[in-house]
Motif scaffolding. Structure first.
Motif, mmCIF file in Angstrom:
data_model
loop_
_atom_site.group_PDB
_atom_site.id
_atom_site.type_symbol
_atom_site.label_atom_id
_atom_site.label_comp_id
_atom_site.label_asym_id
_atom_site.label_seq_id
_atom_site.Cartn_x
_atom_site.Cartn_y
_atom_site.Cartn_z
ATOM 1 N N LEU A 130 4.858 -53.439 -15.383
ATOM 2 C CA LEU A 130 3.646 -52.919 -16.547
ATOM 3 C C LEU A 130 4.607 -52.085 -17.605
ATOM 4 N N PHE A 131 5.159 -51.242 -17.295
ATOM 5 C CA PHE A 131 6.007 -50.350 -18.319
ATOM 6 C C PHE A 131 6.892 -51.087 -19.043
ATOM 7 N N ALA A 132 7.602 -52.045 -18.466
ATOM 8 C CA ALA A 132 8.618 -52.882 -19.005
ATOM 9 C C ALA A 132 8.075 -53.800 -20.216
ATOM 10 N N ARG A 133 6.699 -54.377 -19.513
ATOM 11 C CA ARG A 133 5.952 -55.176 -20.472
ATOM 12 C C ARG A 133 5.409 -54.597 -21.797
ATOM 13 N N VAL A 134 4.962 -53.286 -21.541
ATOM 14 C CA VAL A 134 4.372 -52.569 -22.640
ATOM 15 C C VAL A 134 5.518 -52.186 -23.651
ATOM 16 N N ASP A 135 6.508 -51.660 -23.131
ATOM 17 C CA ASP A 135 7.754 -51.214 -23.883
ATOM 18 C C ASP A 135 8.060 -52.345 -24.683
ATOM 19 N N THR A 136 8.166 -53.844 -24.260
ATOM 20 C CA THR A 136 8.655 -54.882 -25.022
ATOM 21 C C THR A 136 7.571 -54.989 -26.024
ATOM 22 N N LEU A 137 6.245 -55.086 -25.652
ATOM 23 C CA LEU A 137 5.209 -55.388 -26.753
ATOM 24 C C LEU A 137 5.153 -54.119 -27.855
ATOM 25 N N ASN A 138 5.513 -53.117 -27.431
ATOM 26 C CA ASN A 138 5.392 -51.877 -28.496
ATOM 27 C C ASN A 138 6.412 -52.161 -29.541
ATOM 28 N N THR A 139 7.389 -53.139 -29.566
ATOM 29 C CA THR A 139 8.057 -53.320 -30.714
ATOM 30 C C THR A 139 7.631 -54.302 -31.667
ATOM 31 N N ALA A 140 6.201 -54.917 -31.136
ATOM 32 C CA ALA A 140 5.423 -55.809 -32.006
ATOM 33 C C ALA A 140 4.658 -54.903 -33.175
ATOM 34 N N ARG A 141 4.599 -55.312 -34.534
ATOM 35 C CA ARG A 141 4.407 -54.535 -35.745
ATOM 36 C C ARG A 141 2.955 -54.036 -35.645
ATOM 37 N N ASN A 142 1.837 -54.644 -34.826
ATOM 38 C CA ASN A 142 0.380 -54.289 -34.855
ATOM 39 C C ASN A 142 0.200 -54.011 -33.474
ATOM 40 N N PHE A 143 1.020 -53.782 -32.511
ATOM 41 C CA PHE A 143 0.406 -53.702 -31.030
ATOM 42 C C PHE A 143 0.652 -52.124 -30.656
ATOM 43 N N THR A 144 -0.309 -51.830 -29.657
ATOM 44 C CA THR A 144 -0.375 -50.223 -29.332
ATOM 45 C C THR A 144 -1.105 -50.576 -27.886
ATOM 46 N N ALA A 145 -0.653 -49.538 -27.119
ATOM 47 C CA ALA A 145 -1.366 -49.500 -25.706
ATOM 48 C C ALA A 145 -1.807 -48.159 -25.163
ATOM 49 N N TYR A 146 -2.532 -48.158 -24.381
ATOM 50 C CA TYR A 146 -3.043 -46.646 -23.849
ATOM 51 C C TYR A 146 -2.864 -47.040 -22.216
ATOM 52 N N LEU A 147 -2.087 -46.233 -21.538
ATOM 53 C CA LEU A 147 -1.827 -46.632 -20.318
ATOM 54 C C LEU A 147 -2.361 -44.925 -19.622
ATOM 55 N N ALA A 148 -3.253 -45.441 -18.838
ATOM 56 C CA ALA A 148 -3.709 -44.040 -17.897
ATOM 57 C C ALA A 148 -3.276 -44.090 -16.550
ATOM 58 N N PRO A 149 -3.280 -42.961 -15.884
ATOM 59 C CA PRO A 149 -2.785 -42.973 -14.229
ATOM 60 C C PRO A 149 -4.021 -43.258 -13.718
#
Length: 129
Positions: free
Chosen positions: A71-90
């Motif tokens: 999950l963290f690796a996927r979101v880190d990769t997607l965060n490089t996209a221009r219009n992408f953002t994520a909210y990860l909660a515990p």
């Protein structure tokens, strides 16, 4: 995306069965959907770091790796996209849209409701983890 990260083990054969394989690694199909959408519009993703439903299906698909690390690796990769953002909660809950957590969830001082409102209003709030 409300708890739809798309972490899929490479050995999973579902895309072959469905006839929808687009690459040698099935999990790239979902990642590429997010990246392609984020080229021209804002895309936000919500997930918990131990989402019990996503982990359950990941295990059924034959995964041997830790889903949270993927999950963290996927979101880190997607965060490089221009219009992408994520909210990860515990936690281990799946989805937020139909729950009271929509208004009460907060990570590092950022309420999910405020993060989502900014996204809908046309801003691209920073990813929260």
């Amino acid at each position: 995306g409300d708890a739809a990260v798309g972490v899929i083990p490479p050995a999973w054969g579902g895309f072959d069965v469905w006839g929808t394989r687009r690459s040698s690694a099935p999990d790239l199909v979902v990642r590429d959907l997010y990246r392609t959408a984020a080229r021209n519009q804002r895309v936000g993703l919500y997930s918990t770091d131990n989402d019990n439903v996503q982990i359950h299906y990941y295990t059924i698909m034959g995964a041997v790796n830790a889903w949270t690390l993927e999950l963290f690796a996927r979101v880190d990769t997607l965060n490089t996209a221009r219009n992408f953002t994520a909210y990860l909660a515990p936690g281990g809950e799946h989805c937020i849209a139909e729950t009271g957590r929509f208004y009460g969830e907060a990570v590092n001082g950022v309420r999910f409701r405020d993060w989502f409102a900014a996204l809908v209003a046309g801003d691209l709030p920073p990813s929260v983890r």
